[in-house]
Write a protein that holds these residues in place. Structure first.
Motif, PDB file in Angstrom:
ATOM      1  N   ALA A 427      26.051   5.596 -43.706  1.00 12.01           N
ATOM      2  CA  ALA A 427      27.384   5.502 -44.309  1.00 12.01           C
ATOM      3  C   ALA A 427      27.304   5.717 -45.817  1.00 12.01           C
ATOM      4  N   LEU A 428      26.230   5.196 -46.437  1.00 11.35           N
ATOM      5  CA  LEU A 428      26.028   5.404 -47.878  1.00 11.35           C
ATOM      6  C   LEU A 428      25.824   6.886 -48.181  1.00 11.35           C
ATOM      7  N   LEU A 429      25.025   7.559 -47.350  1.00 14.85           N
ATOM      8  CA  LEU A 429      24.797   8.993 -47.538  1.00 14.85           C
ATOM      9  C   LEU A 429      26.081   9.785 -47.356  1.00 14.85           C
ATOM     10  N   GLU A 430      26.879   9.393 -46.356  1.00 10.19           N
ATOM     11  CA  GLU A 430      28.119  10.111 -46.083  1.00 10.19           C
ATOM     12  C   GLU A 430      29.100   9.966 -47.242  1.00 10.19           C
ATOM     13  N   ALA A 431      29.118   8.787 -47.859  1.00  8.33           N
ATOM     14  CA  ALA A 431      30.054   8.526 -48.950  1.00  8.33           C
ATOM     15  C   ALA A 431      29.582   9.132 -50.274  1.00  8.33           C
ATOM     16  N   ASN A 432      28.313   9.549 -50.335  1.00  5.26           N
ATOM     17  CA  ASN A 432      27.758  10.086 -51.593  1.00  5.26           C
ATOM     18  C   ASN A 432      27.062  11.421 -51.336  1.00  5.26           C
ATOM     19  N   PRO A 433      27.835  12.488 -51.162  1.00  6.63           N
ATOM     20  CA  PRO A 433      27.221  13.790 -50.851  1.00  6.63           C
ATOM     21  C   PRO A 433      26.273  14.294 -51.939  1.00  6.63           C
ATOM     22  N   ASP A 434      26.447  13.792 -53.163  1.00  5.79           N
ATOM     23  CA  ASP A 434      25.570  14.240 -54.258  1.00  5.79           C
ATOM     24  C   ASP A 434      24.133  13.760 -54.077  1.00  5.79           C
ATOM     25  N   LEU A 435      23.915  12.765 -53.185  1.00  2.34           N
ATOM     26  CA  LEU A 435      22.563  12.262 -52.941  1.00  2.34           C
ATOM     27  C   LEU A 435      21.787  13.138 -51.957  1.00  2.34           C
ATOM     28  N   ARG A 436      22.469  14.023 -51.246  1.00  2.00           N
ATOM     29  CA  ARG A 436      21.816  14.775 -50.177  1.00  2.00           C
ATOM     30  C   ARG A 436      21.011  15.967 -50.721  1.00  2.00           C
TER      31      ARG A 436
END
Length: 516
Positions: A427-436
């Motif tokens: 959920a954290l990854l989904e909410a923060n696409p800049d981390l991918r």
């Protein structure tokens, strides 16, 4: 309150549906005497007195023109069904031996009770009686200390004379009460919490019964009676009856204006961390330093029909309350949104998990039999009452995780800790696409443009911790095919799978992509 809910509270043997929708609102009750004019009565239930059968046709139309949502008449409904349907009004039939003043008083009491109850309440004594009937498999009545009937469950036709006369007269017939006193039943009900069995007396027209006293400390407040029907009592009937008596005590004390009226606000405040545990413990007689654990129950599917949703929430609240209070006298039950929470104090840590799992499984099973698909999540034990927010948070996480895993209806945080952790990380990854990592997006685009299966192949390889044989078997491909795909994936994307951190980040992103 709608007509369906009113019938659940009043029900047989007094009222039966005759025609029309049961989902119409009922906001009041009015009497229509043939000698009087009927004033406007929007959304009210009109009791037509002094006219039966075909004689009541005109008055059904009068009630409909006055805005009534339902009309109740005595006599056979056949002659009135078409009239009621044409007039757009629901039709109820009333037994010939029911007194109109008793029926009017009952309906008004049920409507008033529904009007003053807050959203956090788990229903009045009528809904409690109905829940106990489902749990025990019998017909239930709740009486005060003077043997006056306060509420009862809906019954089928398999009721004995004692129950019929008690409901119609709103108190037990004196000749039967005298026999119960002679047999020592009342003395046992006043003496303690034990469930009392009253054997069947066919010669007197009395069916087999279970009864339990309603107590607050040493004070006797009343009793709950369950008459056996066509089938024997359910296996957990005595335990359910004990929990119901503890709940009924709270209801009866509220009726007297006890400070317990704020009970639900205290419980929800405790669960949300907005009310001091010392305040809750002081008002409800608990030890704030005792350990506690939270059980959360929620419907697996949210009904879009508001009245159906409210009925399901009420059903869950009652079932959880009865079982939680039978398991622990000091159990606290509160509702937040569509979820019902039970705070169970003083549960020994070594017994917490197996005992609560059994409790949760039984609650889900009972609700399922009542037509409510539910799921239950259990948090970790916490050292003191003031820390139940943490246990509630874990129970919530379990419910959220189970909602994504069909086929599982009960779990503890220990059962699903890894799934909970993974779900919140994704959920954290989904909410923060800049981390991918853009490399994963390159792989996705390659699969879409070329019809290849590099993404699922790489995910299976990472799931298997690099075991090519296991991953190939999972994908139903040859090992060499999988090796080729992994080499191709790294060449296309530039991923450095030999770096454990980059490998972990890639694995998480692939899980996010494939979960959508």
């Amino acid at each position: 309150m709608n007509l369906r809910q009113l019938l659940l509270a009043v029900g047989e043997p007094l009222l039966n549906p005759g025609a029309g929708s049961l989902d119409v609102p009922v906001r009041g009750v009015a009497i229509l005497d043939p000698d009087d004019e009927l004033a406007a009565c929007p959304d009210e239930l009109v009791l037509v007195i002094g006219a039966r059968g075909r004689e009541a046709v005109r008055y059904v139309r009068v009630a409909a023109r006055a805005g009534a949502s339902a009309v109740a008449v005595k006599g056979k409904p056949d002659a009135l069904r078409a009239t009621a349907e044409d007039a757009g009004i629901a039709l109820l039939t009333v037994r010939p031996d029911v007194r109109w003043d008793h029926l009017q008083t009952l309906v008004r009491e049920v409507l008033d009770s529904a009007a003053v109850e807050s959203d956090a309440e788990k229903g009045d004594l009528f809904s409690l009686a109905q829940t106990v009937a489902v749990l025990t498999g019998g017909s239930v009545s709740i009486e005060d200390a003077g043997n006056r009937v306060l509420a009862y469950s809906r019954s089928d036709d398999d009721i004995d004379e004692l129950r019929r006369l008690s409901i119609l007269g709103w108190e037990g017939p004196e000749q039967y009460l005298a026999l119960l006193r002679e047999w020592g039943v009342f003395g046992r009900l006043r003496a303690g919490e034990d469930v009392v069995l009253v054997e069947e007396r066919p010669e007197l027209g009395i069916r087999r019964r279970l009864a339990v006293g309603i107590r607050a400390g040493a004070q006797h407040l009343g009793a709950i009676w369950v008459q056996e029907g066509k089938q024997p009592f359910a296996g957990q009937a005595e335990r359910a009856l004990l929990g119901a008596a503890r709940m009924a005590a709270v209801h009866l004390l509220r009726r007297r204006g006890s400070p317990l009226r704020s009970h639900d606000d205290l419980v929800t405040g405790l669960l949300e961390g907005k009310v001091s545990a010392d305040l809750v413990a002081g008002q409800l007689g608990l030890d704030p330093t005792a350990p506690a654990i939270v059980l959360a129950v929620a419907p697996r599917e949210i009904e879009h029909d508001q009245s159906e949703h409210e009925l399901h929430r009420l059903e869950i609240g009652n079932v959880v309350s009865v079982h939680a209070t039978s398991y622990r006298r000091g159990a606290l039950v509160g509702t937040i949104g569509s979820r019902v929470y039970a705070v169970l104090p003083e549960v020994p840590q070594q017994q917490a998990e197996p005992a609560l799992k059994a409790l949760a499984e039984h609650v889900v099973e009972v609700l399922g039999r009542a037509g409510v698909r539910a799921q239950a999540g259990i948090g970790s034990p916490v050292p003191t009452l003031g820390e139940v927010v943490a246990s509630r948070s874990e129970a919530d996480r379990v419910l959220a995780t189970m909602a994504r895993t069909p086929g599982r209806d009960m779990a503890t945080i220990a059962d699903l800790r890894a799934e909970v952790f993974l779900g919140e990380t994704l959920a954290l990854l989904e909410a923060n696409p800049d981390l991918r990592d853009p490399a994963v997006a390159v792989l996705l685009a390659h699969d879409e443009e070329n019809g290849t299966e590099l993404v699922p192949s790489l995910l299976a390889y990472l799931d298997a911790l690099g075991d090519v044989r296991a991953a190939a078997a999972e994908l139903h491909v040859h090992q060499n095919t999988l090796r080729h795909r992994i080499r191709r994936a790294t060449a296309v994307s530039g991923l450095a799978l030999e770096d454990p951190r980059e490998r972990l980040a890639c694995h998480l992103q692939l899980l996010l992509v494939c979960r959508r």
